[in-house]
Write a protein that holds these residues in place. Structure first.
Motif, PDB file in Angstrom:
ATOM      1  N   SER A  69     -17.115  13.160   8.583  1.00  0.00           N
ATOM      2  CA  SER A  69     -18.271  12.707   9.344  1.00  0.00           C
ATOM      3  C   SER A  69     -17.884  11.825  10.526  1.00  0.00           C
ATOM      4  N   ARG A  70     -16.645  11.412  10.570  1.00  0.00           N
ATOM      5  CA  ARG A  70     -16.255  10.528  11.676  1.00  0.00           C
ATOM      6  C   ARG A  70     -15.763  11.309  12.888  1.00  0.00           C
ATOM      7  N   ILE A  71     -15.367  12.504  12.632  1.00  0.00           N
ATOM      8  CA  ILE A  71     -14.901  13.335  13.742  1.00  0.00           C
ATOM      9  C   ILE A  71     -15.778  14.577  13.788  1.00  0.00           C
ATOM     10  N   LEU A  72     -16.461  14.704  14.896  1.00  0.00           N
ATOM     11  CA  LEU A  72     -17.306  15.881  15.071  1.00  0.00           C
ATOM     12  C   LEU A  72     -16.457  17.019  15.611  1.00  0.00           C
ATOM     13  N   LYS A  73     -16.534  18.108  14.941  1.00  0.00           N
ATOM     14  CA  LYS A  73     -15.756  19.265  15.356  1.00  0.00           C
ATOM     15  C   LYS A  73     -16.696  20.381  15.796  1.00  0.00           C
ATOM     16  N   LYS A  74     -16.356  20.971  16.910  1.00  0.00           N
ATOM     17  CA  LYS A  74     -17.167  22.086  17.396  1.00  0.00           C
ATOM     18  C   LYS A  74     -16.232  23.216  17.775  1.00  0.00           C
ATOM     19  N   SER A  75     -16.691  24.427  17.543  1.00  0.00           N
ATOM     20  CA  SER A  75     -15.860  25.567  17.898  1.00  0.00           C
ATOM     21  C   SER A  75     -16.608  26.493  18.852  1.00  0.00           C
ATOM     22  N   CYS A  76     -15.824  27.192  19.633  1.00  0.00           N
ATOM     23  CA  CYS A  76     -16.401  27.984  20.727  1.00  0.00           C
ATOM     24  C   CYS A  76     -16.912  29.322  20.212  1.00  0.00           C
ATOM     25  N   LEU A  77     -18.045  29.698  20.724  1.00  0.00           N
ATOM     26  CA  LEU A  77     -18.663  30.967  20.327  1.00  0.00           C
ATOM     27  C   LEU A  77     -18.289  32.117  21.257  1.00  0.00           C
TER      28      LEU A  77
END
Length: 436
Positions: A69-77
Motif C-alpha cells: 500500500s505504500r508504493i502504488l504500482k501501475k502498468s501500461c495497457l
DNA sequence: ACCTGCGGGGTTA
DNA sequence: TAACCCCGCAGGT
C-alpha cells in the motif's frame, strides 16, 4: 556532468530506488511533471504537484496490485489500434487510448475503427521484459517519487484528456442530436423501438457538425464565439490557449485531491518497505513476443511520424497558412506545417489536437515551476503530444519512431517538447470520433 | 459511465 | 517467495 562530479548528496538523490527504506528528503530541485515517462527513469516531484498527486500519465496506465500500500504500482495497457492498420487521409494512424476500466476496455474493443470500420485491436505493452511497462509512485514527505520500469514498445495513445474530451463530446452530441431529432419530428412522436443514435454509424465528417451543435451550456466556456459561428473563428479560438509559453504540467483537472491521503495510509509503517517485486528485476529491453506487433512497429518506425501533422485541424476549411509565433527553428517543418495546412475539408479528417501554439497566453502561470526558466525552451514545433489517436505517416526530420531498445524515445527530450495544455480547451481540440 | 486506489486471491516459476 | 494477473468494491468525477 560526469558521475564523479556529483557530491554524495547528489548521488543519494540520483541513486534512490522506490523500494528504499528512506528516500532523499534534501532534494534541491524537483522535476517538472513528465507526461510521457518512458524507459527506466526516475523523477522526484513536489508533493504540491497536482499531476503527480494524481499519478497521472498520458500512457494508459492501470492500477496493479503489488500488495504494497505504500508504493502504488501501475502498468501500461498499450494502445488501441485499427486491426486493419488503416490510415486516415493524411496518413494518420488510429491510436486510441485504452480504457482503464476492464469492462470499458472490453466494450471499447467491440467498437469499430472510426476510419475504416474494421475491428479495433488492443496492442499490449510489452516493454518490460515482455511485460507491460510499470510505473511506481510513492509519497514521502514533501516529495512524490516516481520510477518507471521498461520502455514502451508501442505508439503513444491519445492523451487522457483527449479521450475524456471525446467521450464528453460524444455524450453531448448524442443528447443534442436526440433533441434535434425530436424537434424535427412531431414533438409528440415517441422514438421508435430499437431506434438508437448509433455512434458508429455517424459519418466521419460529423465532428464539425458536432462542434457547431454543441449546446451553449457546454461550449460556452470553450469558445469565444457562438457555437453556430463556424469554421475560421472557432478554429482560431481553439488555439488561443496553447503554446510554448505554457507550463509543462498536465492540465490541472481538479484541485480537490488531498495530497495527504496516501501519507495517512503510509505512515503506518516505518520500517523497510517490503519488496514491490519487479523493482528488483534487472532491466530488460523491450521484447516483441508477437511478430505482428514487431511488424507493425517496424512499419511505423520506418515511416516515422510528424508531430506537426499530428496537430489538430478540424474537419473543415482551415484558413491559417502561417502562425504568428516565431518558432526558434524557423527552418524546420513547423513553418512548413502552417503553410501546408489543407484548405479543403477533405484533407482534414484528422484528430483535433490540443496543442496549437500560443503566442501570448500562459494559463499556467500559477503552476509554473520555480525553476521553470531553466527547463523551458522554445519548442521546435507546436505539438509535443504528437501522438494523438490518429498518427501521421510523413516522416519528420526531428522525430522518428525509434525501435525499442534504442536510446531514442517516443518523444524528443521532454524538456524541449513539453508545452502546457489547457484541459477545457483541450476538450474542444479533441478527437471527435465517436468511440468508446 | 468511467477512473482510481485498494486489496483479496489465483497462477506460475 | 516473487512476479504476474483478474476481480470486485468503494469513492470520486
Amino acid at each position: 556532468m560526469e558521475p564523479n562530479d556529483f557530491s554524495s548528496e547528489d548521488k543519494e538523490i540520483l541513486n534512490w530506488d522506490i523500494n528504499d527504506i528512506k528516500l532523499p528528503q534534501n532534494v534541491k530541485k524537483t522535476d517538472r511533471f513528465r507526461e510521457w515517462p518512458d524507459s527506466y527513469t526516475k523523477h522526484i516531484y513536489s508533493s504540491e504537484d497536482k499531476s503527480a498527486q494524481r499519478h497521472l500519465s498520458s500512457w494508459a496506465m492501470r492500477n496493479t496490485n503489488n500488495h504494497n500500500s505504500r508504493i502504488l504500482k501501475k502498468s501500461c495497457l498499450g494502445v488501441v489500434v485499427c486491426s486493419r492498420d488503416c490510415s486516415a487521409k493524411g496518413g494518420r494512424k488510429i491510436h486510441l487510448r485504452p480504457a482503464i476500466c476492464d469492462k470499458a476496455r472490453q466494450k471499447q474493443q467491440r467498437k469499430r475503427c472510426p476510419n475504416c470500420d474494421a475491428p479495433l485491436k488492443l496492442v499490449p505493452c510489452r516493454g518490460h521484459g515482455g511485460f507491460p511497462v510499470t510505473n511506481f509512485w510513492r509519497h514521502e514527505g514533501r516529495y512524490i517519487f516516481f520510477q518507471s520500469k521498461g520502455e514502451h514498445d508501442h505508439p503513444k495513445p491519445e492523451t487522457k484528456s483527449e479521450a475524456e474530451a471525446r467521450r464528453t463530446v460524444r455524450k453531448v452530441h448524442t443528447a443534442s442530436s436526440s433533441i434535434s431529432l425530436n424537434l424535427k419530428r412531431n414533438p409528440e412522436t415517441k422514438s421508435l423501438p430499437g431506434e438508437t443514435q448509433s455512434q458508429g454509424s455517424l459519418p466521419l465528417t460529423w465532428p464539425f457538425q458536432e462542434s457547431v451543435q454543441l449546446p451553449s451550456s457546454y461550449s460556452g466556456h470553450l469558445m469565444a464565439n457562438a457555437p453556430q459561428q463556424n469554421s475560421l473563428n472557432d478554429c482560431l479560438s481553439f488555439s488561443k490557449s496553447y503554446g510554448p509559453g505554457g507550463s509543462t504540467d498536465l492540465p490541472d483537472l481538479t484541485s480537490t485531491l488531498d495530497p495527504t491521503k496516501l501519507h495517512e495510509k503510509r505512515k503506518l509503517s516505518g520500517s523497510r518497505l517490503y519488496s514491490s517485486g519487479d523493482l528488483l528485476h534487472p532491466s530488460t529491453s523491450g521484447v516483441y513476443s508477437d511478430p505482428s506487433d514487431l511488424q507493425t512497429w517496424n512499419r511505423n518506425a520506418a515511416l516515422g511520424r510528424n508531430p506537426l501533422n499530428d496537430s489538430c485541424y478540424p474537419n473543415y476549411a482551415f484558413p491559417v497558412t502561417s502562425w504568428p509565433y516565431n518558432f526558434s527553428s524557423s527552418q524546420n517543418s513547423s513553418e512548413q506545417f502552417y503553410q501546408q495546412i489543407p484548405l479543403e475539408p477533405s484533407a482534414a479528417k484528422a484528430s483535433c489536437h490540443s496543442l496549437w501554439p500560443n503566442p501570448g497566453s500562459n494559463l499556467y502561470e500559477d503552476k509554473v515551476h520555480v525553476d521553470f526558466n531553466s527547463y523551458v525552451q522554445p519548442p521546435a514545433y507546436p505539438s509535443p503530444q504528437e501522438d494523438s489517436f490518429l498518427f501521421p505517416y510523413p516522416s519528420h526530420p526531428h522525430q522518428q519512431y525509434p525501435l525499442p531498445g534504442k536510446i531514442g524515445k517516443w518523444d524528443v527530450d521532454e524538456d524541449v517538447t513539453y508545452m502546457g495544455f489547457d484541459y477545457y480547451n483541450n476538450e474542444m481540440l479533441l478527437n471527435f470520433y465517436p468511440l468508446r
